[in-house]
Design a protein around this motif. Structure first.
Motif, mmCIF file in Angstrom:
data_model
loop_
_atom_site.group_PDB
_atom_site.id
_atom_site.type_symbol
_atom_site.label_atom_id
_atom_site.label_comp_id
_atom_site.label_asym_id
_atom_site.label_seq_id
_atom_site.Cartn_x
_atom_site.Cartn_y
_atom_site.Cartn_z
ATOM 1 N N GLU A 380 0.824 -1.203 0.000
ATOM 2 C CA GLU A 380 0.000 0.000 0.000
ATOM 3 C C GLU A 380 0.860 1.257 0.000
ATOM 4 O O GLU A 380 0.537 2.252 -0.647
ATOM 5 N N VAL A 381 1.970 1.206 0.748
ATOM 6 C CA VAL A 381 2.887 2.344 0.792
ATOM 7 C C VAL A 381 3.439 2.627 -0.605
ATOM 8 O O VAL A 381 3.436 3.766 -1.084
ATOM 9 N N ILE A 382 3.921 1.582 -1.258
ATOM 10 C CA ILE A 382 4.505 1.753 -2.589
ATOM 11 C C ILE A 382 3.464 2.294 -3.557
ATOM 12 O O ILE A 382 3.735 3.180 -4.374
ATOM 13 N N THR A 383 2.245 1.779 -3.471
ATOM 14 C CA THR A 383 1.182 2.248 -4.343
ATOM 15 C C THR A 383 0.943 3.733 -4.171
ATOM 16 O O THR A 383 0.883 4.491 -5.142
ATOM 17 N N LYS A 384 0.807 4.177 -2.924
ATOM 18 C CA LYS A 384 0.523 5.581 -2.669
ATOM 19 C C LYS A 384 1.663 6.472 -3.161
ATOM 20 O O LYS A 384 1.443 7.519 -3.774
ATOM 21 N N VAL A 385 2.884 6.049 -2.908
ATOM 22 C CA VAL A 385 4.041 6.844 -3.324
ATOM 23 C C VAL A 385 4.113 6.948 -4.836
ATOM 24 O O VAL A 385 4.285 8.029 -5.409
ATOM 25 N N MET A 386 3.980 5.821 -5.539
ATOM 26 C CA MET A 386 4.133 5.834 -6.987
ATOM 27 C C MET A 386 2.984 6.572 -7.668
ATOM 28 O O MET A 386 3.192 7.295 -8.641
ATOM 29 N N ARG A 387 1.772 6.404 -7.171
ATOM 30 C CA ARG A 387 0.651 7.141 -7.757
ATOM 31 C C ARG A 387 0.851 8.646 -7.590
ATOM 32 O O ARG A 387 0.555 9.424 -8.498
ATOM 33 N N TYR A 388 1.356 9.031 -6.437
ATOM 34 C CA TYR A 388 1.560 10.463 -6.235
ATOM 35 C C TYR A 388 2.704 10.969 -7.108
ATOM 36 O O TYR A 388 2.669 12.105 -7.599
ATOM 37 N N SER A 389 3.711 10.144 -7.322
ATOM 38 C CA SER A 389 4.793 10.545 -8.229
ATOM 39 C C SER A 389 4.264 10.740 -9.641
ATOM 40 O O SER A 389 4.706 11.641 -10.363
ATOM 41 N N TYR A 390 3.307 9.909 -10.036
ATOM 42 C CA TYR A 390 2.717 10.035 -11.374
ATOM 43 C C TYR A 390 1.951 11.344 -11.521
ATOM 44 O O TYR A 390 2.149 12.093 -12.488
ATOM 45 N N ILE A 391 1.074 11.637 -10.558
ATOM 46 C CA ILE A 391 0.259 12.837 -10.707
ATOM 47 C C ILE A 391 1.095 14.103 -10.556
ATOM 48 O O ILE A 391 0.662 15.184 -10.953
ATOM 49 N N ASP A 392 2.307 13.984 -9.996
ATOM 50 C CA ASP A 392 3.185 15.144 -9.862
ATOM 51 C C ASP A 392 3.947 15.441 -11.150
ATOM 52 O O ASP A 392 4.589 16.479 -11.276
ATOM 53 N N LEU A 393 3.864 14.538 -12.131
ATOM 54 C CA LEU A 393 4.549 14.765 -13.409
ATOM 55 C C LEU A 393 3.897 15.920 -14.169
ATOM 56 O O LEU A 393 2.688 16.129 -14.084
ATOM 57 N N PRO A 394 4.678 16.689 -14.928
ATOM 58 C CA PRO A 394 4.080 17.679 -15.827
ATOM 59 C C PRO A 394 3.124 16.988 -16.801
ATOM 60 O O PRO A 394 3.333 15.832 -17.191
ATOM 61 N N TYR A 395 2.074 17.690 -17.211
ATOM 62 C CA TYR A 395 1.021 17.064 -18.012
ATOM 63 C C TYR A 395 1.544 16.368 -19.274
ATOM 64 O O TYR A 395 1.179 15.215 -19.536
ATOM 65 N N PRO A 396 2.390 16.998 -20.102
ATOM 66 C CA PRO A 396 2.862 16.297 -21.313
ATOM 67 C C PRO A 396 3.657 15.031 -20.981
ATOM 68 O O PRO A 396 3.573 14.030 -21.695
ATOM 69 N N THR A 397 4.431 15.080 -19.886
ATOM 70 C CA THR A 397 5.260 13.930 -19.521
ATOM 71 C C THR A 397 4.405 12.755 -19.058
ATOM 72 O O THR A 397 4.786 11.595 -19.230
ATOM 73 N N ARG A 398 3.237 13.030 -18.495
ATOM 74 C CA ARG A 398 2.351 11.949 -18.057
ATOM 75 C C ARG A 398 1.950 11.054 -19.221
ATOM 76 O O ARG A 398 1.952 9.833 -19.120
ATOM 77 N N ASN A 399 1.584 11.669 -20.347
ATOM 78 C CA ASN A 399 1.179 10.865 -21.505
ATOM 79 C C ASN A 399 2.345 10.058 -22.066
ATOM 80 O O ASN A 399 2.168 8.920 -22.496
ATOM 81 N N CYS A 400 3.527 10.645 -22.053
ATOM 82 C CA CYS A 400 4.710 9.901 -22.498
ATOM 83 C C CYS A 400 4.980 8.730 -21.560
ATOM 84 O O CYS A 400 5.385 7.648 -22.001
ATOM 85 N N PHE A 401 4.766 8.936 -20.278
ATOM 86 C CA PHE A 401 4.916 7.876 -19.282
ATOM 87 C C PHE A 401 3.919 6.749 -19.545
ATOM 88 O O PHE A 401 4.279 5.562 -19.554
ATOM 89 N N LEU A 402 2.666 7.094 -19.804
ATOM 90 C CA LEU A 402 1.645 6.076 -20.068
ATOM 91 C C LEU A 402 1.913 5.323 -21.367
ATOM 92 O O LEU A 402 1.509 4.159 -21.515
ATOM 93 N N TYR A 403 2.618 5.967 -22.307
ATOM 94 C CA TYR A 403 2.910 5.302 -23.588
ATOM 95 C C TYR A 403 3.750 4.045 -23.387
ATOM 96 O O TYR A 403 3.724 3.125 -24.199
ATOM 97 N N LEU A 404 4.481 3.984 -22.285
ATOM 98 C CA LEU A 404 5.306 2.811 -22.005
ATOM 99 C C LEU A 404 4.470 1.564 -21.786
ATOM 100 O O LEU A 404 4.998 0.443 -21.795
ATOM 101 N N SER A 405 3.167 1.716 -21.577
ATOM 102 C CA SER A 405 2.284 0.557 -21.424
ATOM 103 C C SER A 405 2.228 -0.284 -22.689
ATOM 104 O O SER A 405 1.813 -1.454 -22.642
ATOM 105 N N MET A 406 2.628 0.274 -23.821
ATOM 106 C CA MET A 406 2.564 -0.449 -25.092
ATOM 107 C C MET A 406 3.584 -1.578 -25.184
ATOM 108 O O MET A 406 3.408 -2.521 -25.956
ATOM 109 N N PHE A 407 4.649 -1.511 -24.393
ATOM 110 C CA PHE A 407 5.745 -2.466 -24.524
ATOM 111 C C PHE A 407 5.527 -3.683 -23.618
ATOM 112 O O PHE A 407 4.817 -3.592 -22.608
ATOM 113 N N PRO A 408 6.168 -4.811 -23.930
ATOM 114 C CA PRO A 408 6.089 -5.969 -23.028
ATOM 115 C C PRO A 408 6.816 -5.689 -21.716
ATOM 116 O O PRO A 408 7.698 -4.827 -21.645
ATOM 117 N N LYS A 409 6.455 -6.401 -20.697
ATOM 118 C CA LYS A 409 7.106 -6.257 -19.404
ATOM 119 C C LYS A 409 8.567 -6.687 -19.512
ATOM 120 O O LYS A 409 8.904 -7.615 -20.255
#
Length: 733
Positions: A380-409
């Motif tokens: 739960e700690v890791i989840t809260k920290v990482m989610r907050y790190s995501y929403i703290d990203l500048p708006y354009p960088t957030r979409n670039c971050f989400l684009y990484l979902s396209m690749f395999p793990k």
């Protein structure tokens, strides 16, 4: 329609929408009424994006009300539709050749009027866009239960000296040929394995560090070991047994140190044990989360959470705190009680605090949402920290971050090609590679990406996504709220969607299973397929991707040329066919007026067709071993990155190179290079003032001595220089 394009400064008008930026470049083509309409539309889009930015930046424990959520969904879909349609007008103008100017202007004007009506109807249904404070006041306090208990892992840069000594001692004993490091994700398994490998590899004849991941098959594991050992595989497409036999024969008289990172299944352990059983004196380190399987195959080293002192040291390092700091000590006590020794949580929150002013730390800690009166689990700690790190990203960088979902793990991602994808998709508003690079550096600096060199070529930089953060990306991008991407071929595959599909990825699928035929791909902007095999009967027909901007087929074994012949989208700006067999490029590729990136590395194409030098918008061209260019490179004046094999076979290549003044990355191979070509090449290289990376390969019988470089370098911007078969003069500046 290059004749209509004029320089345009987007920032002067506050433009942030790439499609409008592109349209307004054709100022001489557009009527005054259309330009005024676009200015009004861009103001509306800015309001839309501001609202969507506020929605996506809400704290992770705030839940939108149903009406606001519906409004956000509709605004997101309309914004995406506007961007897609405006981009199609750009394609129309590029293809018009001054024909149909009045018709296209009329159609754009009509579309702007229709869009105004849709915006008005949306406002009548939901009212004005709520402000950030209004959103926060109407949200309910609730954490999405699907995300809890999923994020478990991060690297451990401190506090492992004792573990290194213990594991080294275990490996030094004859009764331990294989030792498995066991622990939850994020506890430092990989970091310890890497540290011990670095310390001990000099004591062995050879060594390899091989990350495999959850979905690795036996053939891939064996090939990755060959790559790690820098050994050549013989035979045409050898199967598992042949690969295993080759590896055994090669290593029978060698002592090897092998690390196999992130094993998930018993079969992989068995395979590795059998391959190395006759390699006397070899040692194998594995990392895993599965203690039960590990116990069957040798010794166990169990990772433990960091002690308090080491946790504080790690947090201090990541937060960049130096010297005694009472305020930090008080805050760190609260943080470390919640992080319970898990390095991933400590690393991410430390990196997060490092980006903030000291005066903001307590407020930022409170905003993360830790409850001082509840005992949260490490997950739960890791989840809260990482989610907050995501929403703290500048708006354009957030979409670039989400684009990484396209690749395999666990996938290694080429840095440059990732940025070119972002640019092609319109995720980089000014379309500059340097801006995309700043987004990537931002993610690395925030510990949301890990820098990694290529497993195939040490000269290539790239990145990997930590498995915990990857899970977060995949969860966010596939959520109904974001609706960013759809991924098939994985455990969470699903083709049932109530909203348009914007990005589609298919991983490791045996095509022909009728799982993809129901997909509506008419609004898909990016299509990525990896390791797909079969006849392709259920592969989404490329003719249905009418708005496609990025087409990326990697390691796919199917009838690619036939698929490419069906291309209907004229919006393509990126075509990648890395390691996907295709004998020749179809002529339709030559009609892509907006194409910026073309990658045909390891495709089997022997010659790039003549139409390639007519693709004047190309900014990146990659053609690897066995592929030569018959056209004239000097025509491609927009090129910023070029990888070309047998450059000496391209007409007047050395002379034409000097005209590519935007070149930043140049990787060239010569089969033969005489003195005249050497001198011409060096003269041309001196004209490339923006060159930052240069690789020159020569297969000539005698090493090439480039004496004319004495006393100078090609570019003052040069950061990387790799030469193979080429000897520099002794005196360089």
């Amino acid at each position: 329609m290059a004749a209509f394009a004029v320089p345009f400064c987007a920032s002067a008008f506050g433009i942030t929408v790439p499609s409008i930026v592109k349209l307004l470049k054709y100022e001489l083509f557009l009527s005054k009424k259309v330009k005024d309409g676009l200015a009004s539309l861009q103001a509306e889009l800015k309001s839309m994006h501001a609202f969507l930015g506020d929605v996506s930046s809400l704290a992770p424990d705030l839940q939108l009300g149903p009406q606001v959520k519906l409004q956000a969904d509709e605004v997101s879909d309309l914004s995406h539709s506007i961007g897609t349609c405006l981009h199609s007008f750009v394609v129309r103008i590029e293809s018009s050749k001054d024909v149909g100017k009045l018709v296209i202007n009329h159609e754009i004007d009509t579309y702007i009027d229709d869009t105004r009506i849709k915006v008005k109807e949306l406002r009548e249904r939901h009212g004005p866009y709520p402000s950030r404070s209004s959103l926060e006041s109407t949200c309910t306090q609730k954490l999405d239960p699907r995300i809890l208990a999923k994020y478990k892992r991060e690297s451990n840069p401190v506090g492992i000296a004792g573990a290194i000594a213990d594991l080294t001692n275990m490996l030094s004993k004859d009764n331990h040929a294989m030792i498995s490091i066991v622990g939850m994700g994020g506890i430092g398994n990989t970091t310890l394995a890497q540290a011990v490998y670095d310390k001990m590899k000099g004591d062995f004849d050879c060594g390899a560090f091989v990350p495999i991941g959850q979905r690795a098959g036996p053939e891939k594991v064996l090939k990755d070991i060959f790559d790690g050992l820098h050994m050549e595989i013989y035979g045409k497409e050898p199967k598992q047994l042949q690969l295993a036999n080759q590896l055994q024969e090669s290593l029978v008289h060698k002592r090897c140190l092998i690390v196999v990172d992130d094993i998930w299944d018993k079969e992989t352990w068995t395979l590795i044990e059998n391959v190395f059983e006759d390699s006397a004196g070899s040692k194998i380190i594995t990392t895993t989360r599965n203690r039960k399987f590990a116990e069957e195959f040798g010794g166990i080293y169990e990772m433990k959470p960091l002690c308090t002192d080491d946790s504080r040291k790690l947090l201090r390092t990541k937060a960049k705190v130096k010297g005694h700091d009472t305020e930090f000590d008080i805050l760190s006590d609260k943080i470390l009680r919640k992080c319970v020794g898990v390095p991933m949580a400590i690393t991410v929150i430390g990196s997060f605090l490092a980006k903030k002013q000291r005066s903001e730390w307590n407020r930022e800690y409170d905003s993360i949402g830790f409850d001082e009166h509840e005992e949260d689990s490490a997950f739960e700690v890791i989840t809260k920290v990482m989610r907050y790190s995501y929403i703290d990203l500048p708006y354009p960088t957030r979409n670039c971050f989400l684009y990484l979902s396209m690749f395999p793990k666990d996938h290694w991602i080429d840095k440059n090609m990732l940025i070119w994808r972002w640019v092609a998709e319109g995720l980089v508003p000014d379309e500059l590679f340097e801006t995309g690079g700043s987004y990537l550096n931002e993610l690395i600096d925030r510990s949301m990406l890990q820098w990694a060199v290529s497993p195939r070529d040490v000269g290539q930089g790239g990145c990997r996504v930590h498995s915990l953060i990857f899970d977060l990306i995949r969860d966010l991008s596939s959520s109904q709220e974001q609706n960013f991407s759809t991924v098939l071929g994985m455990m969470q595959e699903s083709t049932t969607r109530t909203r348009p599909t914007h990005r589609l990825a298919i991983h490791g699928t045996i095509l022909g299973q009728n799982q993809n035929t129901s997909l509506n791909v008419g609004e898909v902007k990016s299509f990525y397929a990896s390791t797909c095999t079969g006849a392709g009967s259920s592969f989404p027909p490329l003719q249905n991707f009418v708005e496609l901007r990025v087409l990326d087929l990697q390691d796919c074994d199917l009838s690619v040329k036939e698929h490419l012949e069906d291309l209907k989208s004229k919006c393509l700006e990126y075509v990648g066919l890395l390691r996907t067999p295709v004998a020749e490029l179809p002529d339709k590729i030559g009609h892509l007026k907006l194409l910026q990136t073309l990658d045909v590395t390891s495709t089997g194409i022997s010659k790039l067709p003549p139409f390639v030098d007519e693709l004047v918008t190309l900014r990146c061209l990659r053609a690897g071993t066995g592929t030569s260019m018959m056209g004239r490179v000097e025509k491609l004046t927009s090129l910023e990155e070029l990888w070309l094999h047998s450059a000496d076979k391209s007409p007047d290549f050395a002379v034409g190179l000097r005209k590519l003044s935007k070149m930043r990355v140049l990787v060239i191979h010569f089969e033969e290079i005489d003195n005249d070509m050497q001198e011409t090449l060096v003269e041309s290289l001196h004209e490339l003032k923006k060159l930052r990376a240069l690789q020159v390969w020569s297969d000539a019988e005698e090493k090439v001595r480039v004496g004319c470089w004495e006393g100078s370098v090609p570019s003052r911007q040069l950061r990387q220089l790799l030469l193979f078969g080429v000897i520099l003069p002794r005196r360089m500046p």
